[in-house]
Design a protein around this motif. Structure first.
Motif, PDB file in Angstrom:
ATOM      1  N   ALA A  34       0.851  -1.195   0.000  1.00 60.22           N
ATOM      2  CA  ALA A  34       0.000   0.000   0.000  1.00 60.22           C
ATOM      3  C   ALA A  34       0.878   1.233   0.000  1.00 60.22           C
ATOM      4  O   ALA A  34       1.847   1.325   0.738  1.00 60.22           O
ATOM      5  CB  ALA A  34      -0.915  -0.008   1.213  1.00 60.22           C
ATOM      6  N   GLY A  35       0.532   2.181  -0.871  1.00 60.89           N
ATOM      7  CA  GLY A  35       1.280   3.426  -0.929  1.00 60.89           C
ATOM      8  C   GLY A  35       2.493   3.396  -1.835  1.00 60.89           C
ATOM      9  O   GLY A  35       3.235   4.370  -1.907  1.00 60.89           O
ATOM     10  N   ASP A  76       1.630   2.543 -12.640  1.00 64.48           N
ATOM     11  CA  ASP A  76       0.459   1.974 -11.981  1.00 64.48           C
ATOM     12  C   ASP A  76       0.481   2.500 -10.549  1.00 64.48           C
ATOM     13  O   ASP A  76       1.363   2.149  -9.762  1.00 64.48           O
ATOM     14  CB  ASP A  76       0.543   0.446 -12.012  1.00 64.48           C
ATOM     15  CG  ASP A  76      -0.693  -0.242 -11.478  1.00 64.48           C
ATOM     16  OD1 ASP A  76      -1.548   0.424 -10.850  1.00 64.48           O
ATOM     17  OD2 ASP A  76      -0.805  -1.472 -11.678  1.00 64.48           O
ATOM     18  N   LEU A  77      -0.475   3.343 -10.212  1.00 68.57           N
ATOM     19  CA  LEU A  77      -0.502   3.916  -8.862  1.00 68.57           C
ATOM     20  C   LEU A  77      -0.772   2.853  -7.796  1.00 68.57           C
ATOM     21  O   LEU A  77      -0.305   2.984  -6.669  1.00 68.57           O
ATOM     22  CB  LEU A  77      -1.549   5.023  -8.771  1.00 68.57           C
ATOM     23  CG  LEU A  77      -1.237   6.291  -9.543  1.00 68.57           C
ATOM     24  CD1 LEU A  77      -2.433   7.237  -9.520  1.00 68.57           C
ATOM     25  CD2 LEU A  77      -0.005   6.979  -8.981  1.00 68.57           C
ATOM     26  N   LEU A  78      -1.544   1.862  -8.115  1.00 67.41           N
ATOM     27  CA  LEU A  78      -1.887   0.736  -7.235  1.00 67.41           C
ATOM     28  C   LEU A  78      -2.726   1.116  -6.031  1.00 67.41           C
ATOM     29  O   LEU A  78      -3.630   0.392  -5.660  1.00 67.41           O
ATOM     30  CB  LEU A  78      -0.638  -0.032  -6.781  1.00 67.41           C
ATOM     31  CG  LEU A  78       0.050  -0.803  -7.897  1.00 67.41           C
ATOM     32  CD1 LEU A  78       1.439  -1.239  -7.479  1.00 67.41           C
ATOM     33  CD2 LEU A  78      -0.781  -2.007  -8.286  1.00 67.41           C
ATOM     34  N   LYS A  81      -4.600   5.810  -1.237  1.00 62.82           N
ATOM     35  CA  LYS A  81      -4.412   6.225   0.146  1.00 62.82           C
ATOM     36  C   LYS A  81      -3.865   5.044   0.922  1.00 62.82           C
ATOM     37  O   LYS A  81      -4.617   4.091   1.161  1.00 62.82           O
ATOM     38  CB  LYS A  81      -5.736   6.707   0.746  1.00 62.82           C
ATOM     39  CG  LYS A  81      -5.560   7.359   2.087  1.00 62.82           C
ATOM     40  CD  LYS A  81      -6.824   8.035   2.529  1.00 62.82           C
ATOM     41  CE  LYS A  81      -6.549   8.715   3.863  1.00 62.82           C
ATOM     42  NZ  LYS A  81      -7.693   9.419   4.346  1.00 62.82           N
ATOM     43  N   PRO A  82      -2.599   5.087   1.214  1.00 55.72           N
ATOM     44  CA  PRO A  82      -1.679   6.178   0.931  1.00 55.72           C
ATOM     45  C   PRO A  82      -1.278   6.207  -0.545  1.00 55.72           C
ATOM     46  O   PRO A  82      -1.430   5.216  -1.249  1.00 55.72           O
ATOM     47  CB  PRO A  82      -0.473   5.866   1.816  1.00 55.72           C
ATOM     48  CG  PRO A  82      -0.504   4.391   2.006  1.00 55.72           C
ATOM     49  CD  PRO A  82      -1.945   3.995   1.953  1.00 55.72           C
ATOM     50  N   ILE A  83      -0.759   7.343  -0.985  1.00 59.49           N
ATOM     51  CA  ILE A  83      -0.331   7.522  -2.368  1.00 59.49           C
ATOM     52  C   ILE A  83       1.187   7.663  -2.397  1.00 59.49           C
ATOM     53  O   ILE A  83       1.788   8.151  -1.436  1.00 59.49           O
ATOM     54  CB  ILE A  83      -1.044   8.734  -3.021  1.00 59.49           C
ATOM     55  CG1 ILE A  83      -0.876   8.703  -4.530  1.00 59.49           C
ATOM     56  CG2 ILE A  83      -0.574  10.049  -2.408  1.00 59.49           C
ATOM     57  CD1 ILE A  83      -1.862   9.580  -5.276  1.00 59.49           C
ATOM     58  N   ALA A 115      -2.620  15.618  -8.708  1.00 56.46           N
ATOM     59  CA  ALA A 115      -2.475  17.075  -8.804  1.00 56.46           C
ATOM     60  C   ALA A 115      -2.085  17.682  -7.450  1.00 56.46           C
ATOM     61  O   ALA A 115      -1.266  18.610  -7.384  1.00 56.46           O
ATOM     62  CB  ALA A 115      -3.765  17.699  -9.328  1.00 56.46           C
ATOM     63  N   GLU A 116      -2.666  17.160  -6.373  1.00 53.93           N
ATOM     64  CA  GLU A 116      -2.316  17.649  -5.038  1.00 53.93           C
ATOM     65  C   GLU A 116      -0.856  17.350  -4.713  1.00 53.93           C
ATOM     66  O   GLU A 116      -0.156  18.189  -4.146  1.00 53.93           O
ATOM     67  CB  GLU A 116      -3.232  17.031  -3.988  1.00 53.93           C
ATOM     68  CG  GLU A 116      -4.650  17.569  -4.055  1.00 53.93           C
ATOM     69  CD  GLU A 116      -5.600  16.849  -3.102  1.00 53.93           C
ATOM     70  OE1 GLU A 116      -5.141  16.275  -2.097  1.00 53.93           O
ATOM     71  OE2 GLU A 116      -6.806  16.871  -3.381  1.00 53.93           O
TER      72      GLU A 116
END
Length: 167
Positions: A34-35, A76-78, A81-83, A115-116
């Motif tokens: 995660a993350g 791939d963001l996967l 949250k978390p990022i 974007a954040e």
């Protein structure tokens, strides 16, 4: 592996699943963390941050654009949250242009999260968004709906061209 991770995780989890089957991207034994995102295709001109089935659409778009001389990196963001802020900032700095692709509304989803991160990290890169444009969607055949709402490889390729042109 995200499903296995969710089953073992203590606390709430949200998984978004597709109606369609896509080929496996990762070899057996790959560990989900995660993350942590993964670069699934290296490229120099633009980074496409994708999640879920849109990773496959981004890879298809990268192949289309290769013939036009545009070298696309696909991440791939996967997880959101978390990022993976570190990976997002590094990739955006390296390629100088960004596309966010998701099977979701463009407001409040993966694109907003990316974007954040870019704003927080001070990374100025032209950014385009591929996702549902704040409309209520219809039901129907899955592939036809993806095309109707601009969630296909052609839409990703168009967004990459726009982002690269703005560099």
């Amino acid at each position: 592996w995200a499903t296995r991770w969710a089953a073992e995780h203590a606390g709430p989890v949200y998984l978004r699943l597709s109606r369609a089957e896509y080929p496996e991207l990762y070899p057996a034994g790959t560990v989900f963390e995660a993350g942590k995102g993964k670069i699934v295709r290296e490229g120099a001109d633009c980074t496409v941050f994708a999640i879920g089935i849109m990773v496959h659409k981004a890879l298809e778009a990268a192949e289309l654009l290769k013939n036009e001389g545009i070298d696309v990196q696909v991440v791939d963001l996967l997880s959101l949250k978390p990022i993976d802020s570190e990976l997002i900032a590094a990739c955006a700095r390296r390629t100088g242009a960004v596309v966010c692709a998701e099977e979701h509304q463009i407001y409040g989803g993966a694109g907003s999260a990316v974007a954040e991160v870019l704003a927080h990290e001070g990374v100025g890169a032209p950014t385009e968004f591929v996702g549902i444009r704040d409309v209520f969607t219809e039901t129907g055949k899955y592939d036809a709906l993806l095309a109707r709402y601009g969630l296909d490889a052609a839409a990703v390729a168009d967004a990459v061209k726009k982002a690269v042109a703005r560099k």
